[in-house]
Design a protein around this motif. Structure first.
Motif, mmCIF file in Angstrom:
data_model
loop_
_atom_site.group_PDB
_atom_site.id
_atom_site.type_symbol
_atom_site.label_atom_id
_atom_site.label_comp_id
_atom_site.label_asym_id
_atom_site.label_seq_id
_atom_site.Cartn_x
_atom_site.Cartn_y
_atom_site.Cartn_z
ATOM 1 N N GLY A 94 22.176 67.392 51.448
ATOM 2 C CA GLY A 94 22.648 66.949 52.823
ATOM 3 C C GLY A 94 22.619 65.741 53.273
ATOM 4 O O GLY A 94 22.643 65.613 54.676
ATOM 5 N N LYS A 130 26.316 62.533 50.828
ATOM 6 C CA LYS A 130 27.192 62.316 49.204
ATOM 7 C C LYS A 130 28.396 62.483 49.542
ATOM 8 O O LYS A 130 29.376 61.519 49.241
ATOM 9 C CB LYS A 130 26.232 62.928 48.273
ATOM 10 C CG LYS A 130 24.698 62.727 48.078
ATOM 11 C CD LYS A 130 24.352 63.489 46.813
ATOM 12 C CE LYS A 130 24.373 64.921 47.036
ATOM 13 N NZ LYS A 130 23.541 65.602 48.050
ATOM 14 N N THR A 190 30.628 63.458 51.806
ATOM 15 C CA THR A 190 31.298 62.361 52.817
ATOM 16 C C THR A 190 31.787 60.939 52.491
ATOM 17 O O THR A 190 32.665 60.377 52.600
ATOM 18 C CB THR A 190 30.335 62.443 54.064
ATOM 19 O OG1 THR A 190 30.246 63.676 54.603
ATOM 20 C CG2 THR A 190 31.278 61.842 55.343
ATOM 21 N N ASN A 203 32.445 71.073 47.517
ATOM 22 C CA ASN A 203 33.321 70.756 48.938
ATOM 23 C C ASN A 203 34.085 69.562 49.069
ATOM 24 O O ASN A 203 34.607 69.127 50.114
ATOM 25 C CB ASN A 203 32.426 71.083 50.079
ATOM 26 C CG ASN A 203 31.375 70.442 50.389
ATOM 27 O OD1 ASN A 203 30.970 69.535 49.539
ATOM 28 N ND2 ASN A 203 30.414 70.700 51.034
ATOM 29 N N PRO A 251 25.700 53.993 59.861
ATOM 30 C CA PRO A 251 25.219 54.628 60.861
ATOM 31 C C PRO A 251 25.534 55.980 61.130
ATOM 32 O O PRO A 251 26.393 56.617 60.549
ATOM 33 C CB PRO A 251 25.986 53.863 62.103
ATOM 34 C CG PRO A 251 27.154 53.473 61.468
ATOM 35 C CD PRO A 251 26.911 53.263 60.045
ATOM 36 N N GLN A 252 24.536 56.748 61.730
ATOM 37 C CA GLN A 252 24.830 57.974 62.281
ATOM 38 C C GLN A 252 26.131 57.958 63.359
ATOM 39 O O GLN A 252 26.353 57.336 64.105
ATOM 40 C CB GLN A 252 23.745 58.714 63.117
ATOM 41 C CG GLN A 252 23.716 59.829 63.940
ATOM 42 C CD GLN A 252 24.244 61.055 63.049
ATOM 43 O OE1 GLN A 252 23.596 61.225 61.882
ATOM 44 N NE2 GLN A 252 24.687 62.138 63.596
ATOM 45 N N ASP A 287 34.050 67.393 61.168
ATOM 46 C CA ASP A 287 33.581 68.255 60.418
ATOM 47 C C ASP A 287 33.736 69.649 61.035
ATOM 48 O O ASP A 287 34.034 70.637 60.353
ATOM 49 C CB ASP A 287 32.016 67.819 60.131
ATOM 50 C CG ASP A 287 31.517 68.405 58.942
ATOM 51 O OD1 ASP A 287 32.032 67.931 57.534
ATOM 52 O OD2 ASP A 287 30.584 69.214 58.891
HETATM 53 N N1 LIG Z 1 27.153 59.055 59.144
HETATM 54 C C1 LIG Z 1 27.087 60.581 59.438
HETATM 55 N N2 LIG Z 1 27.197 60.718 60.673
HETATM 56 C C2 LIG Z 1 27.276 61.707 61.234
HETATM 57 N N3 LIG Z 1 27.258 62.845 60.553
HETATM 58 C C3 LIG Z 1 27.373 62.736 59.171
HETATM 59 C C4 LIG Z 1 27.202 61.390 58.358
HETATM 60 N N4 LIG Z 1 27.426 61.541 57.178
HETATM 61 C C5 LIG Z 1 27.426 62.756 56.719
HETATM 62 N N5 LIG Z 1 27.395 63.486 57.944
HETATM 63 C C6 LIG Z 1 27.568 65.142 58.071
HETATM 64 O O1 LIG Z 1 26.208 65.599 57.350
HETATM 65 C C7 LIG Z 1 26.712 66.554 56.844
HETATM 66 C C8 LIG Z 1 26.295 66.760 55.483
HETATM 67 O O2 LIG Z 1 27.240 65.648 54.759
HETATM 68 P P1 LIG Z 1 27.621 65.733 53.191
HETATM 69 O O3 LIG Z 1 28.244 67.229 53.022
HETATM 70 O O4 LIG Z 1 28.373 64.902 52.915
HETATM 71 O O5 LIG Z 1 26.241 65.830 52.471
HETATM 72 P P2 LIG Z 1 26.186 66.131 50.928
HETATM 73 O O6 LIG Z 1 24.780 65.193 50.454
HETATM 74 O O7 LIG Z 1 26.915 66.112 50.282
HETATM 75 O O8 LIG Z 1 25.467 67.550 51.083
HETATM 76 P P3 LIG Z 1 25.027 68.473 49.730
HETATM 77 O O9 LIG Z 1 23.865 68.168 49.178
HETATM 78 O O10 LIG Z 1 25.056 70.067 50.351
HETATM 79 O O11 LIG Z 1 26.266 68.339 48.788
HETATM 80 C C9 LIG Z 1 28.295 66.895 56.976
HETATM 81 O O12 LIG Z 1 28.349 68.054 58.375
HETATM 82 C C10 LIG Z 1 28.634 65.630 57.358
HETATM 83 O O13 LIG Z 1 29.822 65.650 58.452
#
Ligand SMILES: Nc1ncnc2c1ncn2[C@@H]1O[C@H](COP(=O)(O)OP(=O)(O)OP(=O)(O)O)[C@@H](O)[C@H]1O
Ligand SMILES: [Mg+2]
Length: 256
Positions: free
Chosen positions: A12, A15, A17, A44, A219-220, A228
């Motif tokens: 989460g 990664k 994104t 995803n 950044p956030q 999303d």
């Molecule tokens: N910089 C950011 N600012 C705001 N939201 C973000 C940012 N980066 C990612 N997110 C949000 O955080 C959530 C998790 O992102 P993401 O699915 O890319 O993570 P992940 O590491 O691939 O998760 P997983 O381990 O489940 O595969 C998503 O809802 C995404 O839109």
């Protein structure tokens, strides 16, 4: 031979994104065709990239393994088993303009997959000659890489959120990479979702303790969250989006 970039980190943290934006940017820079590999059982990456998936390698693997055991052979007359496997594996490639997406998926069911894993490995080795870049979105454990199903990487991008535990988690992944003799040329860290894009001192200290090479801070951002929620592919955010901008800078700095 392809330059393999693997993206890894705790659950989460962003990664997928960042992986999607990386693939999109490499394409935009004319570095394609890129092979995007979704190596997360809970795949995803296609949603971030905005592509439809028909089948996964896991499903094809099962189909081939089943064919091995079936009394009635589903392989068409005159086609060798290896050729048929290649045709089936290729059906798991979703094609887009600058990239093809391959979803590993999961493999359910019992039975021996040694034979079909061997075929898969051979297939991936072939793909290495067809794409200048392969970008792999991983699970934290990097199962497919550490078990040798996917080729070893030249660049490892570790992603963490802005927390000590996130940094410690990627510290452990960095050690796993060392222990598994993967020998990437570069292992770098991206800290994602940093409030206002700034790292606080505690996080900086932890990065140093873990001995990690900080590539950049992302950044956030509310727009990512909104895309999303609306089910829009985050890779299609405008180029002036702060997350995209920060990632593009990192990619340029890496010389990719
Ligand atoms: N910089 C950011 N600012 C705001 N939201 C973000 C940012 N980066 C990612 N997110 C949000 O955080 C959530 C998790 O992102 P993401 O699915 O890319 O993570 P992940 O590491 O691939 O998760 P997983 O381990 O489940 O595969 C998503 O809802 C995404 O839109
Ligand atoms: Mg993910």
């Amino acid at each position: 031979m392809a330059h393999v970039i693997a993206v890894a980190g705790k659950g989460g943290v962003g990664k997928t994104t960042l992986c999607g934006m990386l693939i999109q940017y490499l394409g935009e820079k004319g570095k394609g065709p890129i092979l995007a590999v979704d190596a997360d059982a809970n795949s995803n990456l296609n949603e971030v990239l905005g592509v439809e998936i028909e089948t996964t390698l896991g499903e094809v693997r099962e189909e081939i393994a089943r064919a091995e055991m079936a009394s009635e052979n589903p392989i068409p007359r005159g086609v060798s088993k290896a050729d048929w496997a290649e045709i089936r594996f290729n059906s798991a490639l979703a094609e887009d303009d600058d990239f093809d997406l391959l979803v590993m998926g999961r493999t359910q069911g019992k039975g021996c997959y040694c034979y079909v894993n061997g075929l898969l490995q051979a297939q991936l080795a072939k793909y290495q000659n067809n794409y200048p870049y392969i970008v792999v979105d991983n699970e934290a454990g990097m199962e497919h890489i550490s078990r040798g199903v996917l080729p070893s990487m030249q660049t490892a991008i570790l992603v963490s959120d802005c927390s000590r535990r996130g940094i410690q988690a990627v510290g452990r992944i960095a050690k796993l990479i060392e222990e598994c003799d993967m020998h990437p040329q570069r292992v770098g860290l991206i800290v994602n979702r940093a409030p206002k894009g700034v790292l606080n001192d505690g996080i900086k200290e932890e990065i140093e303790i873990q001995g990690l090479d900080l590539l950049g801070v992302v950044p956030q951002d509310d727009q990512v969250y909104e895309y999303d929620c609306d089910g829009k592919p985050t890779a299609s955010l405008p180029d002036d989006n702060p997350v995209k901008k920060a990632l593009h800078e990192i990619v340029d700095k890496l010389g990719l």
